[in-house]
Design an enzyme around this catalytic site. Structure first.
Site, PDB file in Angstrom:
ATOM      1  N   TRP A 100      -0.699  98.311 -35.270  1.00  0.00           N
ATOM      2  CA  TRP A 100      -0.740  99.756 -35.007  1.00  0.00           C
ATOM      3  C   TRP A 100      -2.115 100.321 -35.302  1.00  0.00           C
ATOM      4  CZ3 TRP A 100       2.702 100.746 -31.781  1.00  0.00           C
ATOM      5  CH2 TRP A 100       3.972 100.198 -31.865  1.00  0.00           C
ATOM      6  N   ASP A 168      -2.284 107.101 -40.988  1.00  0.00           N
ATOM      7  CA  ASP A 168      -0.997 106.923 -40.335  1.00  0.00           C
ATOM      8  C   ASP A 168      -0.041 106.444 -41.426  1.00  0.00           C
ATOM      9  OD1 ASP A 168       1.233 106.029 -39.012  1.00  0.00           O
ATOM     10  OD2 ASP A 168       0.185 104.707 -37.608  1.00  0.00           O
ATOM     11  N   LYS A 192      12.093 106.746 -39.370  1.00  0.00           N
ATOM     12  CA  LYS A 192      12.093 105.768 -40.474  1.00  0.00           C
ATOM     13  C   LYS A 192      12.559 106.501 -41.736  1.00  0.00           C
ATOM     14  CE  LYS A 192       8.228 103.551 -38.177  1.00  0.00           C
ATOM     15  NZ  LYS A 192       8.886 102.471 -37.449  1.00  0.00           N
TER      16      LYS A 192
HETATM   17  N1  PMP Z   1       2.336 103.665 -36.495  1.00  0.00           N
HETATM   18  C1  PMP Z   1       3.154 102.890 -37.232  1.00  0.00           C
HETATM   19  C2  PMP Z   1       2.766 102.548 -38.637  1.00  0.00           C
HETATM   20  C3  PMP Z   1       4.360 102.422 -36.678  1.00  0.00           C
HETATM   21  O1  PMP Z   1       5.178 101.646 -37.423  1.00  0.00           O
HETATM   22  C4  PMP Z   1       4.689 102.747 -35.349  1.00  0.00           C
HETATM   23  C5  PMP Z   1       5.981 102.251 -34.737  1.00  0.00           C
HETATM   24  N2  PMP Z   1       7.054 103.049 -35.032  1.00  0.00           N
HETATM   25  C6  PMP Z   1       3.803 103.551 -34.612  1.00  0.00           C
HETATM   26  C7  PMP Z   1       2.641 103.979 -35.223  1.00  0.00           C
HETATM   27  C8  PMP Z   1       4.060 103.895 -33.173  1.00  0.00           C
HETATM   28  O2  PMP Z   1       4.944 104.936 -33.045  1.00  0.00           O
HETATM   29  P1  PMP Z   1       5.539 105.358 -31.617  1.00  0.00           P
HETATM   30  O3  PMP Z   1       6.480 104.282 -31.191  1.00  0.00           O
HETATM   31  O4  PMP Z   1       6.203 106.654 -31.894  1.00  0.00           O
HETATM   32  O5  PMP Z   1       4.376 105.507 -30.669  1.00  0.00           O
END
Ligand code: PMP
Length: 355
Positions: A100, A168, A192
């Site tokens: 990520w 993040d 989460k």
């Molecule tokens: N950042 C982290 C730390 C994640 O675990 C995730 C996946 N849920 C995301 C970003 C991406 O999120 P999304 O699926 O809402 O784009």
């Protein structure tokens, strides 16, 4: 009922599910379903105010920050961040600590210079890389990922830097105390430790938000969300309400107790894996996450077999991410010690059967 150890959409506390059930018919005594609640009405205004108040009190957010609710998930934040704060000839730094983190970096690459200030990619992201701070250039911001959901590693402390620090915190927000004042912007997706998918929480320093580019459409400007109290367009009322129910639940215990609870759960599972190191091994090398425990059977044929066996015992969501394989057990706030004990008991039985 199944125990859902999934990484997201994750297990929700029973009272959040029941609260949503009630609100489907009558939201907060308004006489309207949460699905038809007007977003400019007083009931929704009160929902947002209470929600922002809970975020501020749980994380001790100072008054110079604003809490915002934005659609589009984590990837929208990957994009909005450089759109607002990066431009050609300026540089953003990213700590490449997992998939990520790298994805966030790639989203930024089109808007200005982007550099990785440390990476553990070559070691399968098995630890949090050392942060290498450049002394010869200014950074528009420095982006960290506090918990690497896929690889099971988590930052234990955050650096003091002169650049705007962004994090993040999607997969460990509200799992532990954090010093918000270190950051100019924190974001965390729902599904989460907060609510259901459809909305992302952003905590932003007001002065930092005001510095964002103004040539963007309002829907992509943090400043606009701040000026319109998160109602730039029709917001995802149902998802936002689920976040309120979830934070009411966390607030009842408080973050100190929640953190201790999370530490106890993680320790119990890590101890079991380490004690059974003839059969099981951890995927990461160090910086082990308290939210996502990644491990595998040393004999790989057992991973799939165990996933089936676990399901027969009402345990789901334990497959490792497709990039890593093996098993991943997510221990978000709603998972109880009893849930972890049950998993350990089932793992123990499986090991005895295959000795
Ligand atoms: N950042 C982290 C730390 C994640 O675990 C995730 C996946 N849920 C995301 C970003 C991406 O999120 P999304 O699926 O809402 O784009």
């Amino acid at each position: 009922m199944m125990i859902n150890f999934g990484a997201g959409p994750a297990h929700l506390p029973e009272e959040v599910i029941q609260g949503m059930q009630t609100a489907m018919v009558n939201a907060e005594g308004s006489g309207l379903s949460i699905m038809e609640l007007p977003h400019r009405g007083s009931a929704f205004k009160m929902i947002l105010e209470e929600l922002n108040g809970l975020v501020k009190s749980l994380l001790e957010v100072p008054d110079n920050y604003e809490v915002l609710w934005i659609q589009g998930g984590g990837r929208m934040q990957f994009a909005m961040l450089p759109m607002n704060f990066l431009q050609p000839q300026t540089t953003a730094g990213y700590l490449d600590s997992g998939f990520w983190a790298q994805d966030a970096m790639q989203y930024a690459a089109g808007y200005g210079d982007v550099i990785a200030l440390g990476s553990s990619a070559e070691d399968n992201y098995g630890y949090i890389p050392e942060l290498e701070i450049p002394h010869d250039r200014e950074l528009s911001y420095l982006h960290l990922t506090s918990n690497n959901t896929i690889y099971g590693t988590e930052m234990q402390s955050f650096p003091d830097v002169s650049f705007p620090l962004i994090a993040d915190m999607s997969s460990d927000i509200f799992s532990r105390k954090v010093d918000v004042t270190k950051f100019k912007l924190i974001y965390a997706v729902a599904q989460k430790n907060i609510g259901i998918a459809g909305v992302t929480m952003v905590i932003i320093d007001k002065a930092f938000a005001a510095k964002g580019h103004q040539h963007l459409p309002e829907i992509l400007q943090y400043r606009a969300y701040m000026e319109h109290a998160s109602i730039v367009n029709t917001p995802p009322v149902v998802a936002i309400y689920s976040c309120l129910l979830h934070l009411r639940y966390i607030h009842k215990t408080g973050l100190n107790t929640t953190q201790q609870h999370n530490e106890a759960k993680a320790q119990m599972l890590y101890n079991f894996i380490i004690e059974n190191n003839s059969y099981l091994r951890l995927t990461a090398q160090k910086d082990f996450s308290k939210m996502n425990v990644c491990f595998e059977f040393i004999n790989p044929v057992y991973n799939k077999q165990f996933i089936t066996f676990a399901k027969q015992n009402d345990i789901v969501g334990i497959e490792g991410h497709r990039r890593v394989g093996g098993l991943r057990v997510s221990l978000y706030n709603a998972i109880t010690l009893e849930d972890v004990s049950k998993l350990i008991e089932v793992l123990g039985r499986f090991i005895i059967m295959h000795r």
